[in-house]
Design a protein around this motif. Structure first.
Motif, PDB file in Angstrom:
ATOM      1  N   ALA A  85       0.869  -1.180   0.000  1.00  0.00           N
ATOM      2  CA  ALA A  85       0.000   0.000   0.000  1.00  0.00           C
ATOM      3  C   ALA A  85       0.903   1.227   0.000  1.00  0.00           C
ATOM      4  CB  ALA A  85      -0.913  -0.007   1.228  1.00  0.00           C
ATOM      5  N   PRO A  86       0.369   2.399  -0.356  1.00  0.00           N
ATOM      6  CA  PRO A  86       1.187   3.614  -0.269  1.00  0.00           C
ATOM      7  C   PRO A  86       1.441   3.972   1.201  1.00  0.00           C
ATOM      8  CG  PRO A  86      -1.066   4.153  -0.891  1.00  0.00           C
ATOM      9  CD  PRO A  86      -0.980   2.671  -0.900  1.00  0.00           C
ATOM     10  N   PRO A  87       2.507   4.709   1.494  1.00  0.00           N
ATOM     11  CA  PRO A  87       2.870   4.982   2.887  1.00  0.00           C
ATOM     12  C   PRO A  87       1.820   5.772   3.651  1.00  0.00           C
ATOM     13  CG  PRO A  87       4.235   6.262   1.370  1.00  0.00           C
ATOM     14  CD  PRO A  87       3.490   5.263   0.548  1.00  0.00           C
ATOM     15  N   GLU A  88       0.982   6.540   2.954  1.00  0.00           N
ATOM     16  CA  GLU A  88      -0.039   7.328   3.656  1.00  0.00           C
ATOM     17  C   GLU A  88      -1.322   6.535   3.912  1.00  0.00           C
ATOM     18  OE1 GLU A  88      -0.408   8.106  -0.795  1.00  0.00           O
ATOM     19  OE2 GLU A  88       1.201   7.941   0.699  1.00  0.00           O
ATOM     20  N   HIS A  89      -1.377   5.304   3.457  1.00  0.00           N
ATOM     21  CA  HIS A  89      -2.573   4.469   3.649  1.00  0.00           C
ATOM     22  C   HIS A  89      -2.734   4.153   5.137  1.00  0.00           C
ATOM     23  CE1 HIS A  89      -5.378   1.119   3.234  1.00  0.00           C
ATOM     24  NE2 HIS A  89      -5.580   1.505   1.981  1.00  0.00           N
ATOM     25  N   PRO A  90      -3.968   4.124   5.659  1.00  0.00           N
ATOM     26  CA  PRO A  90      -4.182   3.813   7.085  1.00  0.00           C
ATOM     27  C   PRO A  90      -3.565   2.497   7.527  1.00  0.00           C
ATOM     28  CG  PRO A  90      -6.207   4.648   6.092  1.00  0.00           C
ATOM     29  CD  PRO A  90      -5.226   4.484   4.980  1.00  0.00           C
ATOM     30  N   LEU A  91      -3.561   1.487   6.648  1.00  0.00           N
ATOM     31  CA  LEU A  91      -3.013   0.186   7.028  1.00  0.00           C
ATOM     32  C   LEU A  91      -1.485   0.211   7.138  1.00  0.00           C
ATOM     33  CD1 LEU A  91      -5.161  -2.282   4.863  1.00  0.00           C
ATOM     34  CD2 LEU A  91      -5.474  -1.658   7.265  1.00  0.00           C
ATOM     35  N   SER A  92      -0.849   1.188   6.503  1.00  0.00           N
ATOM     36  CA  SER A  92       0.615   1.234   6.507  1.00  0.00           C
ATOM     37  C   SER A  92       1.198   1.522   7.879  1.00  0.00           C
ATOM     38  CB  SER A  92       1.117   2.290   5.507  1.00  0.00           C
ATOM     39  OG  SER A  92       0.788   1.923   4.185  1.00  0.00           O
ATOM     40  N   HIS A  93       0.368   1.985   8.801  1.00  0.00           N
ATOM     41  CA  HIS A  93       0.858   2.330  10.137  1.00  0.00           C
ATOM     42  C   HIS A  93       0.546   1.241  11.162  1.00  0.00           C
ATOM     43  CE1 HIS A  93       1.603   6.272   8.420  1.00  0.00           C
ATOM     44  NE2 HIS A  93       0.338   6.321   8.026  1.00  0.00           N
ATOM     45  N   ALA A  94      -0.087   0.151  10.695  1.00  0.00           N
ATOM     46  CA  ALA A  94      -0.444  -0.916  11.633  1.00  0.00           C
ATOM     47  C   ALA A  94       0.785  -1.756  11.971  1.00  0.00           C
ATOM     48  CB  ALA A  94      -1.533  -1.804  11.024  1.00  0.00           C
ATOM     49  N   ALA A  95       0.814  -2.278  13.199  1.00  0.00           N
ATOM     50  CA  ALA A  95       1.919  -3.140  13.626  1.00  0.00           C
ATOM     51  C   ALA A  95       1.699  -4.576  13.183  1.00  0.00           C
ATOM     52  CB  ALA A  95       2.083  -3.078  15.141  1.00  0.00           C
ATOM     53  N   LYS A  96       0.440  -4.984  13.058  1.00  0.00           N
ATOM     54  CA  LYS A  96       0.129  -6.353  12.661  1.00  0.00           C
ATOM     55  C   LYS A  96      -1.242  -6.376  12.008  1.00  0.00           C
ATOM     56  CE  LYS A  96       0.088 -11.093  14.425  1.00  0.00           C
ATOM     57  NZ  LYS A  96       0.212 -11.956  15.645  1.00  0.00           N
ATOM     58  N   LEU A  97      -1.362  -7.129  10.902  1.00  0.00           N
ATOM     59  CA  LEU A  97      -2.610  -7.204  10.151  1.00  0.00           C
ATOM     60  C   LEU A  97      -2.924  -8.652   9.785  1.00  0.00           C
ATOM     61  CD1 LEU A  97      -1.891  -4.264   7.657  1.00  0.00           C
ATOM     62  CD2 LEU A  97      -3.595  -4.208   9.486  1.00  0.00           C
ATOM     63  N   SER A  98      -4.175  -8.872   9.421  1.00  0.00           N
ATOM     64  CA  SER A  98      -4.578 -10.142   8.816  1.00  0.00           C
ATOM     65  C   SER A  98      -5.101  -9.843   7.420  1.00  0.00           C
ATOM     66  CB  SER A  98      -5.676 -10.814   9.648  1.00  0.00           C
ATOM     67  OG  SER A  98      -6.894 -10.085   9.541  1.00  0.00           O
ATOM     68  N   LEU A  99      -5.264 -10.873   6.625  1.00  0.00           N
ATOM     69  CA  LEU A  99      -5.833 -10.675   5.291  1.00  0.00           C
ATOM     70  C   LEU A  99      -7.224 -10.059   5.367  1.00  0.00           C
ATOM     71  CD1 LEU A  99      -4.748 -13.923   3.383  1.00  0.00           C
ATOM     72  CD2 LEU A  99      -4.108 -11.583   2.803  1.00  0.00           C
ATOM     73  N   GLN A 100      -7.996 -10.436   6.380  1.00  0.00           N
ATOM     74  CA  GLN A 100      -9.338  -9.878   6.536  1.00  0.00           C
ATOM     75  C   GLN A 100      -9.301  -8.369   6.709  1.00  0.00           C
ATOM     76  OE1 GLN A 100     -12.236 -11.215   6.133  1.00  0.00           O
ATOM     77  NE2 GLN A 100     -11.584 -13.351   5.891  1.00  0.00           N
ATOM     78  N   ASP A 101      -8.253  -7.853   7.352  1.00  0.00           N
ATOM     79  CA  ASP A 101      -8.146  -6.404   7.547  1.00  0.00           C
ATOM     80  C   ASP A 101      -8.026  -5.659   6.225  1.00  0.00           C
ATOM     81  OD1 ASP A 101      -8.193  -6.632  10.356  1.00  0.00           O
ATOM     82  OD2 ASP A 101      -6.028  -6.985  10.417  1.00  0.00           O
ATOM     83  N   LEU A 102      -7.504  -6.326   5.199  1.00  0.00           N
ATOM     84  CA  LEU A 102      -7.306  -5.681   3.902  1.00  0.00           C
ATOM     85  C   LEU A 102      -8.594  -5.558   3.105  1.00  0.00           C
ATOM     86  CD1 LEU A 102      -4.345  -6.355   4.692  1.00  0.00           C
ATOM     87  CD2 LEU A 102      -3.953  -7.005   2.315  1.00  0.00           C
ATOM     88  N   THR A 103      -9.585  -6.397   3.410  1.00  0.00           N
ATOM     89  CA  THR A 103     -10.752  -6.526   2.530  1.00  0.00           C
ATOM     90  C   THR A 103     -11.658  -5.299   2.530  1.00  0.00           C
ATOM     91  OG1 THR A 103     -12.002  -7.663   4.280  1.00  0.00           O
ATOM     92  CG2 THR A 103     -10.754  -9.038   2.742  1.00  0.00           C
ATOM     93  N   ALA A 104     -11.462  -4.371   3.454  1.00  0.00           N
ATOM     94  CA  ALA A 104     -12.273  -3.150   3.459  1.00  0.00           C
ATOM     95  C   ALA A 104     -11.860  -2.188   2.349  1.00  0.00           C
ATOM     96  CB  ALA A 104     -12.171  -2.457   4.822  1.00  0.00           C
TER      97      ALA A 104
END
Length: 319
Positions: free
Chosen positions: A175-194
């Motif tokens: 994702a681009p660095p300004e994307h909200p997910l780029s600041h997360a410490a840990k994610l799952s694939l489900q987190d991306l689906t939004a």
């Protein structure tokens, strides 16, 4: 053998092969620096020797007859054998010469020139013809043995092939660095689906691998955006259109420069292997055999390349 076939010339076969490739007398004439009447004459003489028509027009399109397809296969074999002879004669003189005809899946196009450059340091008189295709096109080319070798992932299991896995192909989420997910410490694939998922065209190996893995993990994206090329897909992510699953090798420069960020998804990377592939039983040219041997035996050089593409510094004892 019919005597008329013995009168076929290499020049006639060269003209014929160019017409087959271009599907046009005028384009063949342009490529070979001939006039169109000269091309027509060569084909007409060839048809007389073969005893059958080679081309037919349906509407404005030029099609190969059954006789032309048979002659095309024979001419490919003839010129292939001449290429092999040239390489063998060069080998007898103590130098490896010739051309490697290599087809690669599009996401391997970034690392392949580096592999060939390492090979060429040992064989400086070898040239390369590199064709970039998607997975579906690679499978089709394998079925008719169009190339010396192919580099692909997800080798078809329903074809009789010889293949050599030689390098991991890690697929990551970006994702681009300004994307909200780029600041997360840990994610799952489900987190991306939004967010929208950018995907390649049907027939892409990366898309096929990603879709199969997402189904397996039951991660459903409500919105997808299809982009026709890997480079355009990368630009789409940079522009903020969504997230994507991409080979790390293909985006190493964007990751290093900060244009993209690898998302810390627990289920990723998805690992596939790059494989060097050819139909089983295919007689490899000396150059193709030398490249196959190089890839099989020079694992340290390939590992060093992989580390460079992963952004990992190479220590002196690894170089």
């Amino acid at each position: 053998m019919r005597r008329s076939l013995m009168r076929i010339t290499f020049r006639q076969l060269q003209v014929f092969r160019t017409v087959c490739e271009t599907r046009s007398y005028s384009r063949a004439a342009e490529e070979m620096a001939l006039t169109q009447p000269a091309v027509s004459l060569q084909i007409r003489q060839l048809e007389e020797l073969v005893g059958q028509p080679l081309f037919e027009y349906l509407g404005k399109k030029l099609y190969l007859t059954d006789a032309a397809e048979a002659l095309q296969r024979a001419s490919t074999d003839i010129f292939g054998r001449l290429d092999n002879l040239d390489m063998q004669l060069s080998d007898l003189r103590g130098s490896m010469q010739g051309q490697l005809n290599l087809a690669v899946e599009s996401s391997a196009k970034y690392i392949t020139p580096h592999l060939f450059a390492a090979f060429r340091r040992e064989h400086p008189e070898v040239s390369l013809q590199l064709l970039v295709v998607n997975h579906a096109q690679a499978v089709k080319r394998l079925s008719v043995s169009r190339d010396d070798l192919l580099i692909m992932s997800q080798v078809p299991t329903d074809m009789d092939l010889e293949f050599l896995p030689f390098l991991d192909n890690p697929i990551i989420a970006v994702a681009p660095p300004e994307h909200p997910l780029s600041h997360a410490a840990k994610l799952s694939l489900q987190d991306l689906t939004a967010w929208p998922l950018l995907v390649r065209e049907p027939g892409s190996g990366t898309r096929k691998a990603g879709e199969e893995y997402l189904r397996q993990k039951r991660a459903h994206f409500a919105q997808t955006i299809q982009v026709a090329s890997l480079d355009a897909l990368c630009e789409g992510v940079i522009a903020g259109l969504g997230v994507a699953l991409l080979p790390r090798h293909a985006v190493h420069l964007e990751l290093a420069s900060g244009l993209l960020r690898e998302l810390p998804v627990a289920e990723l990377p998805l690992y596939r292997s790059w494989c060097l592939v050819h139909p089983r039983g295919k007689r490899l040219s000396p150059v193709a055999q030398a490249f196959f041997t190089f890839i099989r035996e020079e694992r340290s050089q390939i590992s060093a390349l992989a580390m460079r593409f992963a952004g990992t510094p190479i220590r002196p004892d690894q170089g």
